[in-house]
Design an enzyme around this catalytic site. Structure first.
Site, short mmCIF file in Angstrom:
data_model
loop_
_atom_site.label_atom_id
_atom_site.label_comp_id
_atom_site.label_asym_id
_atom_site.label_seq_id
_atom_site.Cartn_x
_atom_site.Cartn_y
_atom_site.Cartn_z
N HIS A 239 0.68 -1.20 0.14
CA HIS A 239 0.00 0.10 -0.02
C HIS A 239 0.81 1.35 0.00
CE1 HIS A 239 -2.80 2.97 1.69
NE2 HIS A 239 -3.58 2.19 1.50
N CYS A 277 -3.68 1.99 -4.46
CA CYS A 277 -4.80 2.98 -3.67
C CYS A 277 -4.89 4.27 -4.58
CB CYS A 277 -4.40 3.27 -2.22
SG CYS A 277 -5.57 4.34 -1.32
N HIS A 304 -8.04 0.11 -4.20
CA HIS A 304 -8.82 0.98 -3.30
C HIS A 304 -9.47 2.07 -4.06
CE1 HIS A 304 -6.36 -0.02 0.92
NE2 HIS A 304 -6.89 -1.07 0.18
N ASP A 355 -13.21 2.60 -1.39
CA ASP A 355 -12.45 3.02 -0.11
C ASP A 355 -13.03 4.15 0.52
OD1 ASP A 355 -10.30 2.99 1.50
OD2 ASP A 355 -9.05 3.97 0.22
N HIS A 356 -12.90 4.22 1.77
CA HIS A 356 -13.73 5.28 2.54
C HIS A 356 -14.94 6.09 1.78
CE1 HIS A 356 -9.29 6.33 3.53
NE2 HIS A 356 -9.60 5.18 4.07
N TYR A 372 -15.11 4.63 7.35
CA TYR A 372 -15.48 3.37 6.78
C TYR A 372 -17.14 3.28 7.42
CZ TYR A 372 -10.97 1.95 5.58
OH TYR A 372 -9.65 1.75 4.94
C1 DNO Z 1 -6.83 3.59 5.25
C2 DNO Z 1 -6.10 2.58 4.90
C3 DNO Z 1 -4.85 2.10 5.55
C4 DNO Z 1 -4.37 0.65 4.85
C5 DNO Z 1 -2.99 0.16 5.60
C6 DNO Z 1 -2.28 -0.53 4.39
O1 DNO Z 1 -7.80 3.35 4.82
O2 DNO Z 1 -5.89 2.35 3.34
O3 DNO Z 1 -5.21 1.67 6.77
O4 DNO Z 1 -5.19 -0.23 5.21
O5 DNO Z 1 -2.16 1.46 5.62
O6 DNO Z 1 -1.44 -1.11 5.17
#
Ligand code: DNO
Length: 394
Positions: A239, A277, A304, A355-356, A372
């Site tokens: 990531h 991501c 993500h 994601d988010h 989340y």
């Molecule tokens: C946040 C995430 C991070 C991610 C870690 C991956 O939303 O993208 O917490 O999970 O950094 O190792």
């Protein structure tokens, strides 16, 4: 592309039964209770797997397909004496996961802070709330709350003046909130400090560590992990550093396409892959996301999907915008991911998760893990799902 959803475990306010209703097929999860550096035992993995996978007859079963993340102990990043025991544990956890059939593993190599934001409730014109990173507030924290040694040298005279003014105008409670947001940890974060002194001590550990040294430490870790991953059929997905640049004097080494080129030149193993991501990489104006998705097509095992909107007067500040309305051309990114997946000879999927999400509607009166929320992420998923469907039948 396989739809997945992050679940933080039994305490997650969004339950497995809620997640099932979204229509996703796969779960992204971790054993968050196991401290960094300890082995994830097979029985604990199986127990977690059962919580995810066993359901009443007639309901659609979910599958735990992606781990996010096995934490990398700070001593590995620092290559401290005695860190071999933590590499051995990391590999043992990977072996145990593979034994349980879970073979896509996200991890990161961010020193001390993992992902970080300054505002967890930034109100949008719609009335919903988003996460935000404000460079000016971050500077105020660094200079006047943390009072980091040497911090002054990292800012221009104008930035110093601005940060001082901002800090002076902040109430005590705003200062406390900002401090907690930065040091106490966001969900899924791999490290957390117990207070400013502890945080300063954690930063100080990196005093002599350059970006090149940190890269060498990552490579030393991967040199041991990758051959075993290959044998097990495990795909690793690093990531990026979020936000993707050096901060608080810490080196960050997974920020740009050039960083990834160095990583793959040094460790070309097919098990060495990335989490694309999108929101993180897009927090830099010089990262071109569709181009990166294309360039690293065969390395992307997990993605993500979210966008950011950067401030026009300060490109390092951003808020997390809607999944389709941001600085990122999400349709073009998804098109590249679909193309990448179609090229795979082994037929392995690219897992993605929305994601988010914004905190909106019923999310607002609930306790949610920042980023989340249930409804906000569902909106993101629905939008991205529509794009995938349209492109797949175009
Ligand atoms: C946040 C995430 C991070 C991610 C870690 C991956 O939303 O993208 O917490 O999970 O950094 O190792």
């Amino acid at each position: 592309m396989r739809e997945s959803w992050r679940w933080f475990g039994p305490d997650d306010p969004v339950s497995i039964d809620d997640i099932r209703q979204t229509g996703v097929t796969d779960i992204v999860s971790a054993l968050h209770a196991v401290p960094a550096g300890e082995v994830w035992p097979v029985n604990a993995i199986r127990h977690h797997q059962q919580l995810i996978e066993i359901c009443k007859p007639g309901l659609a079963p979910l599958r735990w397909s992606v781990v996010e993340s096995i934490p990398v102990h700070e001593d590995i990043k620092l290559a401290r004496p005695g860190h071999q025991v933590y590499i051995d544990s990391w590999i043992a956890s990977m072996e145990n996961l593979a034994e349980c059939g879970i073979k896509t593993i996200c991890y990161n190599f961010m020193p001390v802070i993992d992902w970080t934001r300054t505002d967890l409730s930034y109100q949008l014109p719609s009335g919903a709330y988003a996460l935000r990173f404000d460079q000016k507030k971050f500077a105020a924290f660094d200079l006047y709350i943390l009072q980091r040694d040497g911090a002054q040298a990292d800012y221009t005279a104008a930035e110093l003046a601005e940060a001082r003014e901002l800090f002076a105008a902040m109430s005590d409670s705003e200062r406390t909130t900002l401090t907690n947001n930065i040091i106490a940890g966001l969900p899924g974060k791999m490290t957390a400090a117990y207070g400013l002194d502890d945080f300063r001590a954690m930063l100080a550990n990196y005093a002599g560590i350059s970006r090149d040294q940190l890269r060498a430490n990552l490579l030393a870790f991967l040199t041991q992990v990758l051959p075993r991953a290959e044998q097990l059929g495990v795909k690793l997905a690093i990531h990026p550093d979020d936000p993707p640049r050096d901060m608080l004097g810490l080196p960050r080494i997974v920020c740009t396409a050039a960083d990834l080129e160095l990583l793959f030149a040094a460790a070309p193993s097919p098990a060495n892959g990335i989490t694309l991501c999108v929101g993180t990489y897009a927090s830099r104006h010089d990262n071109d996301l569709p181009a990166m998705a294309k360039q690293f097509a065969e390395r992307i095992h997990f993605s993500h999907l979210r966008g950011v909107s950067r401030d026009s007067d300060e490109q390092r500040s951003f808020y997390e915008a809607s999944h389709l309305d941001s600085d990122v051309n999400m349709v073009a990114v998804v098109a590249e991911l679909l193309r990448a997946e179609a090229l795979r000879e082994d037929g392995s999927p690219i897992y993605f998760r929305p994601d988010h999400g914004h905190q909106m509607m019923d999310d607002i009166n609930k306790t949610v893990n920042p980023g989340y929320s249930g409804i906000g992420r569902l909106k993101g998923l629905a939008e991205v799902r529509g794009v995938i469907r349209a492109l797949s039948h175009g």
